[in-house]
Design a protein around this motif. Structure first.
Motif, mmCIF file in Angstrom:
data_model
loop_
_atom_site.group_PDB
_atom_site.id
_atom_site.type_symbol
_atom_site.label_atom_id
_atom_site.label_comp_id
_atom_site.label_asym_id
_atom_site.label_seq_id
_atom_site.Cartn_x
_atom_site.Cartn_y
_atom_site.Cartn_z
ATOM 1 N N PHE A 82 36.628 6.780 31.656
ATOM 2 C CA PHE A 82 35.212 6.562 31.961
ATOM 3 C C PHE A 82 34.584 7.836 32.520
ATOM 4 O O PHE A 82 33.471 8.221 32.153
ATOM 5 N N GLN A 83 35.281 8.482 33.430
ATOM 6 C CA GLN A 83 34.746 9.714 34.029
ATOM 7 C C GLN A 83 34.480 10.756 32.944
ATOM 8 O O GLN A 83 33.437 11.420 32.942
ATOM 9 N N GLN A 84 35.402 10.897 32.041
ATOM 10 C CA GLN A 84 35.243 11.913 30.995
ATOM 11 C C GLN A 84 34.099 11.553 30.059
ATOM 12 O O GLN A 84 33.346 12.429 29.613
ATOM 13 N N MET A 85 33.952 10.286 29.749
ATOM 14 C CA MET A 85 32.847 9.869 28.885
ATOM 15 C C MET A 85 31.520 10.224 29.539
ATOM 16 O O MET A 85 30.592 10.704 28.897
ATOM 17 N N VAL A 86 31.448 10.003 30.836
ATOM 18 C CA VAL A 86 30.221 10.357 31.556
ATOM 19 C C VAL A 86 30.001 11.866 31.520
ATOM 20 O O VAL A 86 28.899 12.349 31.259
ATOM 21 N N ASP A 87 31.037 12.606 31.794
ATOM 22 C CA ASP A 87 30.894 14.053 31.892
ATOM 23 C C ASP A 87 30.474 14.669 30.555
ATOM 24 O O ASP A 87 29.644 15.576 30.515
ATOM 25 N N VAL A 88 31.069 14.193 29.473
ATOM 26 C CA VAL A 88 30.675 14.696 28.153
ATOM 27 C C VAL A 88 29.217 14.347 27.887
ATOM 28 O O VAL A 88 28.445 15.173 27.379
ATOM 29 N N THR A 89 28.824 13.149 28.266
ATOM 30 C CA THR A 89 27.439 12.719 28.058
ATOM 31 C C THR A 89 26.472 13.624 28.803
ATOM 32 O O THR A 89 25.470 14.076 28.255
ATOM 33 N N VAL A 90 26.778 13.876 30.048
ATOM 34 C CA VAL A 90 25.876 14.709 30.844
ATOM 35 C C VAL A 90 25.783 16.120 30.275
ATOM 36 O O VAL A 90 24.696 16.699 30.172
ATOM 37 N N LEU A 91 26.914 16.664 29.896
ATOM 38 C CA LEU A 91 26.899 18.014 29.306
ATOM 39 C C LEU A 91 26.053 18.047 28.043
ATOM 40 O O LEU A 91 25.283 18.995 27.818
ATOM 41 N N ALA A 92 26.188 17.023 27.217
ATOM 42 C CA ALA A 92 25.438 16.979 25.961
ATOM 43 C C ALA A 92 23.943 16.815 26.215
ATOM 44 O O ALA A 92 23.111 17.462 25.580
ATOM 45 N N LEU A 93 23.595 15.959 27.153
ATOM 46 C CA LEU A 93 22.186 15.750 27.483
ATOM 47 C C LEU A 93 21.586 17.021 28.084
ATOM 48 O O LEU A 93 20.468 17.408 27.763
ATOM 49 N N GLN A 94 22.339 17.617 28.954
ATOM 50 C CA GLN A 94 21.851 18.812 29.640
ATOM 51 C C GLN A 94 21.599 19.936 28.656
ATOM 52 O O GLN A 94 20.618 20.664 28.757
ATOM 53 N N PRO A 137 30.590 25.165 27.453
ATOM 54 C CA PRO A 137 31.086 25.195 28.825
ATOM 55 C C PRO A 137 32.608 25.325 28.842
ATOM 56 O O PRO A 137 33.300 24.825 27.948
ATOM 57 N N ASN A 138 33.112 25.945 29.848
ATOM 58 C CA ASN A 138 34.562 26.103 29.989
ATOM 59 C C ASN A 138 35.128 24.868 30.682
ATOM 60 O O ASN A 138 35.411 24.862 31.871
ATOM 61 N N VAL A 139 35.255 23.828 29.905
ATOM 62 C CA VAL A 139 35.708 22.534 30.442
ATOM 63 C C VAL A 139 36.793 21.996 29.532
ATOM 64 O O VAL A 139 36.710 22.136 28.306
ATOM 65 N N ASN A 140 37.782 21.388 30.123
ATOM 66 C CA ASN A 140 38.825 20.707 29.353
ATOM 67 C C ASN A 140 38.897 19.248 29.754
ATOM 68 O O ASN A 140 38.704 18.907 30.923
ATOM 69 N N PHE A 141 39.181 18.418 28.808
ATOM 70 C CA PHE A 141 39.323 16.995 29.081
ATOM 71 C C PHE A 141 40.717 16.553 28.637
ATOM 72 O O PHE A 141 40.939 16.235 27.466
ATOM 73 N N PRO A 142 41.662 16.539 29.557
ATOM 74 C CA PRO A 142 43.017 16.112 29.170
ATOM 75 C C PRO A 142 43.010 14.662 28.701
ATOM 76 O O PRO A 142 42.174 13.870 29.129
ATOM 77 N N ASP A 143 43.941 14.344 27.835
ATOM 78 C CA ASP A 143 44.017 12.995 27.278
ATOM 79 C C ASP A 143 44.127 11.966 28.401
ATOM 80 O O ASP A 143 45.094 11.964 29.146
ATOM 81 N N PRO A 144 43.153 11.077 28.515
ATOM 82 C CA PRO A 144 43.224 10.086 29.599
ATOM 83 C C PRO A 144 44.283 9.024 29.371
ATOM 84 O O PRO A 144 44.638 8.315 30.295
ATOM 85 N N ALA A 145 44.732 8.875 28.116
ATOM 86 C CA ALA A 145 45.754 7.860 27.771
ATOM 87 C C ALA A 145 45.300 6.493 28.285
ATOM 88 O O ALA A 145 44.218 6.034 27.995
ATOM 89 N N ALA A 146 46.125 5.859 29.107
ATOM 90 C CA ALA A 146 45.804 4.508 29.573
ATOM 91 C C ALA A 146 45.032 4.512 30.889
ATOM 92 O O ALA A 146 44.764 3.441 31.433
ATOM 93 N N ASN A 147 44.687 5.680 31.366
ATOM 94 C CA ASN A 147 43.964 5.756 32.637
ATOM 95 C C ASN A 147 42.487 5.497 32.378
ATOM 96 O O ASN A 147 41.736 6.403 32.017
ATOM 97 N N GLN A 148 42.097 4.249 32.555
ATOM 98 C CA GLN A 148 40.734 3.855 32.207
ATOM 99 C C GLN A 148 39.711 4.551 33.091
ATOM 100 O O GLN A 148 38.651 4.944 32.640
ATOM 101 N N GLU A 149 40.053 4.703 34.337
ATOM 102 C CA GLU A 149 39.126 5.351 35.258
ATOM 103 C C GLU A 149 38.836 6.772 34.816
ATOM 104 O O GLU A 149 37.686 7.201 34.770
ATOM 105 N N LEU A 150 39.873 7.502 34.447
ATOM 106 C CA LEU A 150 39.705 8.875 33.967
ATOM 107 C C LEU A 150 38.907 8.910 32.670
ATOM 108 O O LEU A 150 38.052 9.768 32.462
#
Lengths: 490, 696
Positions: free
Chosen positions: A269-281, A254-267
């Motif tokens: 978490f969102q990225q962890m979810v998104d990678v998971t969904v892409l992998a499952l899908q 997929p044409n997706v980028n995940f910029p370094d979330p650094a200390a942004n915990q909310e971001l």
């Protein structure tokens, strides 16, 4: 569920051709990719576990007493979530953002561990004590013929975490923490690059040559029998990788980028979810664990052991209690809810959604905390927080609150005017039954997880002379410890 | 034959013992077909809960693996002069070793810039590849086996990780080639810069051989021979274009057994000693690299720009030429500062003497590569269960408020305090070892502290003028490791004497204490004892562990923990004071508060303490006497040697390792002779380090 016969040809080919192994490359790379068995019987089931530490505060996480329920024999109370909470919300943590999905959720009360697991994260998935010899149930699923069948995965288990993971695997007689990925971008690259045709071609050819090098080293007279056995295992396992590479789904990245979330915990978490969904899908895995802790302090950074641990053990300290709530809401909204939303948007080949095919389990390692929790009960593991999204291909019937507390029993945490009688914790059923439910829901067979004691199956944390038999609270429930939770299938 | 085999295997499936019987069948069937390829019948240990009962191995790896048999640890080890050392098994790189080796290789081959960056302080890879390298599974360590280097098990998770990482590195290189990175082509070497290569993307034979000769030696940590060259040529021949050839070569190197394991099969047989071999130069370099640097020998470089590289010395035969040349080489490596990937004035070797500049403001992070590697030993040996936070229960909060003298800002310091606590311990062991020529006794008895202002305030309640690290001496009632805050700290009001006693018994006396099985004990047997306003912490634990079923272990544990009761749960000395005990009460607003209900005398005296055979002690009163007892205990000194042996050699000691262990015990005893550091320096010169015994 139909079983696909695993094509053993490549493995046997490897063994039989061993005499000419040095001269010829291993032949798996020459097999057409279609040689691997395809998924049969529709979509594969998926399992996702979400861990957040230190338990839940009952007042924040659970619905307040007063909702209608139907009683069933065996200490079971059942409530329709939509009917009871559709006009309001379940709780402050499971708030009205979850209302569109009430018919996809299963909330469970009254599940107890029979041992004092302390803060062992792995207790959530069945490795209750550090001295236990049981791996967590995701590890069992990953090795289950009933779960993966002949489907190859880039990663049998995708573990995503910031600093720790609640998945524990067997290592000989020991059980050790599984490895995990912390960078969503790197994980994404790895998953999709590995299924890229040119990478697979290159890797398969390289693996063939590499196995020859192990065979060559093994010829040395300066190795012991045990050393050679070790090398054999390397060859066997590299062979497994080579075979798997030919069976991994071929998917476009997929044409997706995940910029370094650094200390942004909310971001993060969102990225962890998104990678998971892409992998499952994409079918690159069927099992994922997301461990939601934070290396930073403060509730705004998400769950952290310091603030949350203190809050869990110090009911009454409103400052830390607030931290506790904010942190868990972050997990509820950015992980659990986001997973539900994303997976409900993915259609599957049988006209359902990825959510329908899955079992998403959010839990903790400690039980809920009541307002008047005595200090000596700080690590109690009664009324473990359990909420499940999805049905695992209709294995469970979602949309309900199932309460297994024994309301005729003496309350556990003492009696206090601060806690309404209806909300005082009482003993329930053994948490083991939840683990059985999830395992069977994913297609694992009892022979694959049974431990042979206490009735023949799923005696994690129990023996015939163990705590539960001494503890009269569960004496009527012991015989059912290897069974799926009653009423959860409808 | 195939039909017979299939029929046999099918019936074997039904019995669910595919691996064992099928493998045996294969061996039988293949006689006359091959001599060179067999799988041992017991090569596939149980993985616990597996699908073996179905008879069909799952496709997603992790179904097989290697677990070595449990070691038989001898109770006593004595030196049998002239005996061969214990067998050296083949072992893989630990997670620590693998990560550092990857960094060393990628930087040694100057591939770091093309594949990601690195963190200098610990040589940790960062950037795109960091997270992938980090997927190497954690090594299996336990209360009995503390050291990651001693974990020889390998499972599908390892192989998956190796495959992923190698593939990811190769992909990264392919990307550089796609981008026609000038730097990348320069790195390939002078023979690889022709337009034909850059433009046509085809690897010429000259370029290919050049690259193989350069890279393979670095990766495989050996002298490259024709067989090695043929292996890599074969890899290259599987591809037709540059963007696959070079990544393929690198990927193959990263999966090669000589990269993933410490292979020692080129040794020279010792005449008249069957099974005993003398390591060759490259094998010695490999051992030295992991011993001194925790990494490939490639990691040794000096800041002057000349490559004091172990591989170059191995190529010159320095290690086997003579003891003199070997000793000179070791001294050169010991002097090499670190980290080795960039050098600046701040990264010089730690040479400040104790009597020198008291403003020793650097922590353990700024050490030579060798010193840093040895801090890792201490970290694995001494690391108690981390409790990095302070409990917020009412009793603990009241306890903290009552500590005198008390800083109003104390509670907000707790995150910084824990880091300072940890750093203080490692400062101590580092300086004792590398600056003070300290011995094991010094580790237990020396009461110097190198603390920053946070720690000073934490332990004494007084704020120093500045926060930089200073040396504090002669703190009353303190001595060595057992009075370090990291060891004593529990994070709540309970001093947890059982945890302290278990730590000493296992880590300082090397006694094997099995963990209690809660299934075999009464309900809540292994939780903290209930509060009692008439009992001290010690008395509560004594009461709880008084049952006969508990005494088998607690007779060994309790005295060691109770002797430290003169230190509270935050590591502060309370000798001569009383122990507060609390009651709690609910407030009108629903909150809980604690009050002191009683103050009870503290008792840190214990009698009839069993240490080991012929080492019972009549009485110990307090932490200092406990430390003195351990410092003079032969068993404890041998335990230190055993722990260091396990970390260094990557295996458990056998009865045949007595001479090396005795050397280690004796070698560290003499401060005038250089203490532990001197012993560490001389260890690679010992016969047991330079030879190898092959097991049956």
């Amino acid at each position: 569920m139909s079983r696909v016969v695993w094509n053993r040809k490549t493995r046997r080919q490897f063994l039989i051709d061993g005499s000419s192994f040095l001269a010829l490359p291993f032949l798996a790379s020459l097999l057409p990719r279609e040689a691997g068995a395809q998924a049969v019987g529709g979509e594969a089931k998926r399992f996702v576990s979400i861990f957040s530490p230190n338990g839940q505060r009952s007042i924040d996480y659970e619905p307040r007493a007063g909702y209608a329920f139907t009683s069933f024999p065996g200490d079971i109370r059942e409530t329709n979530l939509q009917a009871a909470f559709g006009a309001s919300r379940i709780s402050e943590i499971l708030d009205n953002k979850f209302n569109p999905f009430l018919n996809k959720l299963t909330l469970v009360r009254g599940l107890d561990l029979a041992v004092d697991a302390g803060h062992n994260r792995s207790a959530m998935l069945g490795h209750f004590l550090t001295s236990d010899s049981f791996a967590t149930i995701d590890q069992v699923m990953a090795r289950s013929q009933g779960v993966y069948g002949s489907r190859a995965a880039v990663l049998p288990i995708l573990n995503l975490a910031n600093q720790d993971i609640h998945s524990y695997r067997k290592s000989g007689e020991s059980v050790v923490r599984a490895s995990f990925f912390s960078s969503p971008q790197s994980t994404f690259n790895l998953l999709f690059n590995f299924s890229n045709p040119s990478t697979r071609d290159r890797s398969t050819k390289v693996l063939n040559r590499v196995m020859a090098s192990y065979s060559s080293v093994k010829q040395s007279p300066q190795l012991s029998t045990e050393d050679k056995r070790m090398l054999d295992q390397y060859m066997s396992m590299f062979n497994d990788v080579a075979v798997k590479m030919n069976q991994i789904p071929q998917v476009a990245k997929p044409n997706v980028n995940f910029p370094d979330p650094a200390a942004n915990q909310e971001l993060r978490f969102q990225q962890m979810v998104d990678v998971t969904v892409l992998a499952l899908q994409a079918g690159l895995t069927q099992i994922a664990n997301i461990c939601c802790t934070s290396v930073e302090g403060g509730a705004s950074q998400g769950p952290n052991d310091g603030g949350w641990h203190g809050a869990h053990h110090a009911a009454g300290n409103e400052v830390t209690n607030r931290d506790h709530l904010v942190g868990h809401k972050l997990v509820a909204d950015q992980v659990f809810l986001r997973l539900i939303q994303k997976m409900s948007q993915v259609s599957t080949s049988d006209g359902k959604t990825l959510l329908d095919q899955s079992l998403i389990f959010w839990g903790n390692e400690l039980g809920t905390v009541s307002l008047d929790q005595p200090a000596s009960w700080v690590h109690d593991t009664e009324n473990m927080p359990v909420v499940i999204a999805g049905s695992g291909q209709n294995f469970i019937q979602p949309g309900r609150l199932l309460d297994y507390m024994q309301y005729g029993a003496t309350p556990l945490a003492g009696v206090s005017n601060a806690v309404p009688a209806a909300e005082q914790k009482r003993p329930g059923r053994l948490y083991n039954q939840l683990l059985v439910t999830l395992l069977q829901g994913m297609g694992a067979l009892p022979a694959e997880y049974a431990t042979g004691a206490a009735g023949g199956s799923m005696s994690y944390g129990l023996t015939s002379s163990g705590k539960a038999t001494r503890n009269a609270r569960y004496i009527t429930k012991i015989a059912e410890v290897g069974q799926v939770l009653p009423r959860i299938r409808g | 034959m195939i039909k017979v085999f299939r029929k046999l295997t099918k019936s074997v499936f039904a019995r669910g013992r595919y691996y064992l019987l099928a493998a045996t069948t294969i061996v039988v069937a293949m006689q006359g077909c091959s001599d060179g390829f067999k799988i041992d019948s017991d090569g596939l240990p149980s993985e616990g809960l597996l699908a073996e009962s179905s008879g069909i191995p799952p496709v997603n790896n992790s179904s097989s693996g290697f677990t070595p048999p449990a070691p038989k640890i001898p109770a006593d080890v004595t030196c049998q002069v002239g005996a061969d050392p214990g067998a050296t098994p083949l072992r893989r790189l630990s997670k620590w070793h693998y990560t550092h080796t990857m960094v060393a290789l990628l930087s040694g081959a100057d591939l770091i810039a093309t594949s990601g960056g690195y963190n200098e302080e610990w040589g940790v890879l960062s950037g795109p590849l960091a997270a992938v390298v980090d997927s190497i599974p954690f090594d299996a360590v336990s209360n009995q086996s503390l050291f990651s280097a001693a974990d020889r098990s390998v499972h599908g998770d390892h192989i998956d990780a190796y495959a992923f990482i190698a593939s990811s590195v190769a992909d990264s290189i392919a990307l550089q080639i796609d981008q026609k990175s000038t730097r990348f082509f320069d790195l390939l070497g002078a023979n690889c810069v022709s337009d034909a290569i850059r433009v046509n993307q085809i690897l010429s034979e000259v370029c290919r051989d050049d690259f193989i000769n350069k890279f393979a030696r670095l990766a495989l940590r050996k002298k490259i021979n024709d067989e090695d060259r043929l292996f890599f040529k074969n890899v290259a021949s599987d591809f037709t274009v540059l963007r696959e050839q070079v990544p393929g070569l690198i990927q193959a190197a990263l999966l090669h057994p000589r990269f993933l394991m410490m292979v020692e099969i080129d040794s020279i047989p010792v005449q008249g000693r069957p099974g005993l071999f003398r390591l060759n130069d490259y094998e010695i370099a490999q051992r030295l690299g992991y011993y001194l640097l925790g990494s490939s020998p490639l990691a040794s470089r000096d800041c002057a720009g000349t490559r004091a590289e172990m591989l170059d010395d191995a190529e010159r035969g320095v290690f086997t030429a003579s003891e003199t040349s070997r000793r000179a080489a070791f001294q050169k490596y010991l002097a090499a500062p670190g980290p080795t990937y960039s050098c600046n004035a701040a990264n010089g070797p730690l040479r400040n003497p104790i009597s020198g500049d008291p403003n020793l403001s650097h922590n353990y992070g700024v050490l030579s590569h060798f010193q840093k590697n040895y801090i890792n030993f201490y970290r694995e040996w001494l690391n108690p269960n981390p409790v990095p936070f302070i409990s917020e229960d009412a009793v603990t909060q009241k306890f903290l408020k009552d500590l005198e003298p008390f800083s109003p800002g104390f509670q907000t310091l707790h995150h910084g305090v824990y880091n300072s606590i940890r750093d203080e311990t490692y400062n101590f062991v580092g300086r004792m070892t590398f600056d003070a020529n300290g011995t094991y006794s010094d580790l237990l008895l020396n009461n110097s502290y190198w603390m920053n202002g946070t720690m000073v305030e934490y332990l004494t309640g007084f704020s120093p003028a500045a926060n930089y690290v200073t040396r504090i001496q002669n703190l009353p009632g303190r001595a060595g490791l057992l009075t370090r805050a990291q060891f004593l700290y529990t994070g709540n009001a309970d001093s947890h004497p059982i945890n302290r006693g278990v730590f000493i018994r296992r880590r300082l006396l090397c006694d094997q204490l099995p963990s209690p099985s809660p299934d075999a004990l009464p309900d809540r047997a292994i939780t903290t004892p209930d509060a009692n306003t008439n009992l001290t912490t010690r008395q509560r634990y004594e009461q709880k562990t008084s049952q006969r079923s508990c005494q088998g272990c607690h007779n060994l544990i309790n005295p060691l923990g109770f002797a430290l009761e003169n230190f509270d749960s935050f590591g502060r000395d309370r000798t001569g004071r009383s122990e507060p005990v609390y009651t709690t009460a609910k407030n009108a607003d629903g909150s809980t508060s604690a009050q002191v209900a009683n103050r009870l005398p503290i008792n840190a005296r214990v009698n009839n303490v069993y240490i080991g055979a012929n080492e019972n002690v009549a009485a110990i009163d307090g932490a200092v006497e406990m430390s003195q007892m351990l410092a003079s205990s032969g068993k404890s000194q041998m335990c230190f040697a055993r722990q260091l042996f396990r970390h260094t050699m990557g295996r458990f000691e056998t009865s045949q390792d007595g001479c090396l262990l005795q050397y280690m015990v004796n070698g560290q005893r003499n401060p005038a002779g250089g203490g532990i550091q001197r012993m560490l320096h001389a260890l690679p010169l010992q016969e047991a380090f330079l030879t190898k015994k092959v097991g049956p």
